[in-house]
Design a protein around this motif. Structure first.
Motif, short mmCIF file in Angstrom:
data_model
loop_
_atom_site.label_atom_id
_atom_site.label_comp_id
_atom_site.label_asym_id
_atom_site.label_seq_id
_atom_site.Cartn_x
_atom_site.Cartn_y
_atom_site.Cartn_z
N CYS A 143 0.83 -1.21 0.00
CA CYS A 143 0.00 0.00 0.00
C CYS A 143 0.86 1.26 0.00
CB CYS A 143 -0.96 0.01 1.20
SG CYS A 143 -2.25 -1.25 1.08
N GLY A 144 1.96 1.22 -0.77
CA GLY A 144 2.78 2.42 -0.91
C GLY A 144 3.84 2.60 0.15
N SER A 145 4.01 1.64 1.04
CA SER A 145 5.04 1.75 2.07
C SER A 145 5.86 0.47 2.10
CB SER A 145 4.43 2.03 3.45
OG SER A 145 3.60 0.96 3.85
N ASP A 146 7.06 0.56 2.66
CA ASP A 146 7.92 -0.60 2.75
C ASP A 146 8.29 -0.87 4.21
OD1 ASP A 146 9.83 1.30 3.45
OD2 ASP A 146 10.74 1.33 1.45
N VAL A 147 9.12 -1.86 4.43
CA VAL A 147 9.48 -2.25 5.80
C VAL A 147 10.14 -1.10 6.54
CG1 VAL A 147 10.90 -3.81 7.18
CG2 VAL A 147 9.65 -4.70 5.22
N GLY A 148 11.01 -0.35 5.85
CA GLY A 148 11.68 0.77 6.50
C GLY A 148 10.72 1.80 7.05
N GLU A 149 9.65 2.06 6.30
CA GLU A 149 8.65 3.03 6.76
C GLU A 149 7.84 2.47 7.93
OE1 GLU A 149 7.38 5.58 2.93
OE2 GLU A 149 7.35 3.40 2.63
N VAL A 150 7.57 1.17 7.91
CA VAL A 150 6.89 0.55 9.05
C VAL A 150 7.77 0.62 10.30
CG1 VAL A 150 6.00 -1.63 9.97
CG2 VAL A 150 5.44 -0.93 7.64
#
Length: 267
Positions: free
Chosen positions: A128-135
């Motif tokens: 949904c437009g985000s990756d693990v780093g953003e999580v």
């Protein structure tokens, strides 16, 4: 995906009883196992914590609840969570970052002096437009706001889940909790809910402090807990708070106690 949230209320709440918010993203093949495990675990903690739930995605794709929570935490919310799980299933993508950020906003809008926790359970990496780093950044922001996160893979991509577990601050032996079947899911949920169990409880306020400890009867689900090394002791001379120790504390933290009662001057 789904979010659930436990605070304490067994007998009288412990001195520092936690609040929870959990996020779940199982595949359809894991949904039945998850529901079975939740049905086994929640009744044991339903009166110990306030429980709430937020399910995502909603309306397919990447949607989340507008407020971040479908059911605000309430005592006895476990039965409502079970109802939610029976009516909703996996639907769409995995907006993990969006769900965590929404949970943080909900917590900020509903302040509390109690410790707060999130249970994040997933079988997939975020999209949904985000990756693990953003999580990871979202989990770190939650920690900065005083909210730790337990990460449960059911199962999931190990590298991503490990990064998330470490960022959430509640990794088990340096990694995430993992479950591949119903029994493992149930055990993992028990371990997670027990990990924050308190062994110190305030007594209900009597007309006067307890003077004679022999007249105070403490029970776990109706079974008497004796004072002493494997039972309970007063925390100080005011006799208004007790601490469970030894086997009694172990039993509490194993998630095996649903109700604690204190009876004074009753035989």
């Amino acid at each position: 995906d789904q979010t659930s949230s436990p605070t304490c209320a067994a007998g009288r709440p412990p001195a520092n009883c936690p609040t929870w918010l959990g996020s779940i993203r199982p595949s359809s093949t894991r949904w039945g196992a998850l529901r079975t495990a939740v049905n086994q675990v929640l009744p044991r903690v339903d009166l110990t914590y306030e429980l709430g739930v937020a399910i995502y995605p909603i309306n397919g794709s990447c949607g989340i609840a507008p407020t971040g929570v479908n059911l605000p935490p309430i005592t006895g919310g476990g039965s409502l969570i079970q109802m939610f799980l029976s009516q909703f299933g996996p639907d769409g993508a995995t907006p993990t970052q969006q769900a965590l950020d929404a949970a943080r906003r909900w917590y900020a809008s509903n302040p509390s002096t109690l410790p707060r926790f999130i249970l994040l359970a997933t079988d997939g990496a975020p999209n949904c437009g985000s990756d693990v780093g953003e999580v990871v950044s979202s989990l770190q922001a939650l920690r900065s706001a005083g909210v730790d996160t337990f990460v449960l893979g059911i199962p999931g991509p190990a590298s991503a889940l490990q990064q998330m577990a470490i960022a959430g601050g509640r990794a088990r032996n340096g990694t995430f909790y993992e479950a591949n079947n119903t029994a493992q899911l149930e055990q993992a949920l028990r371990e997670i809910t027990a990990a924050v169990a308190e062994c110190q409880y305030d007594l209900p306020s009597p007309p006067a402090p307890v003077r004679d400890p022999s007249l105070l009867r403490i029970t776990f689900d109706g079974v008497t807990v004796a004072p002493g090394g494997n039972g309970w002791v007063f925390t100080d001379s005011t006799n208004r708070s007790i601490r469970f120790q030894g086997a009694a504390c172990t039993t509490l933290r194993a998630g095996n106690v649903r109700r604690i009662t204190a009876l004074y001057n009753c035989r």
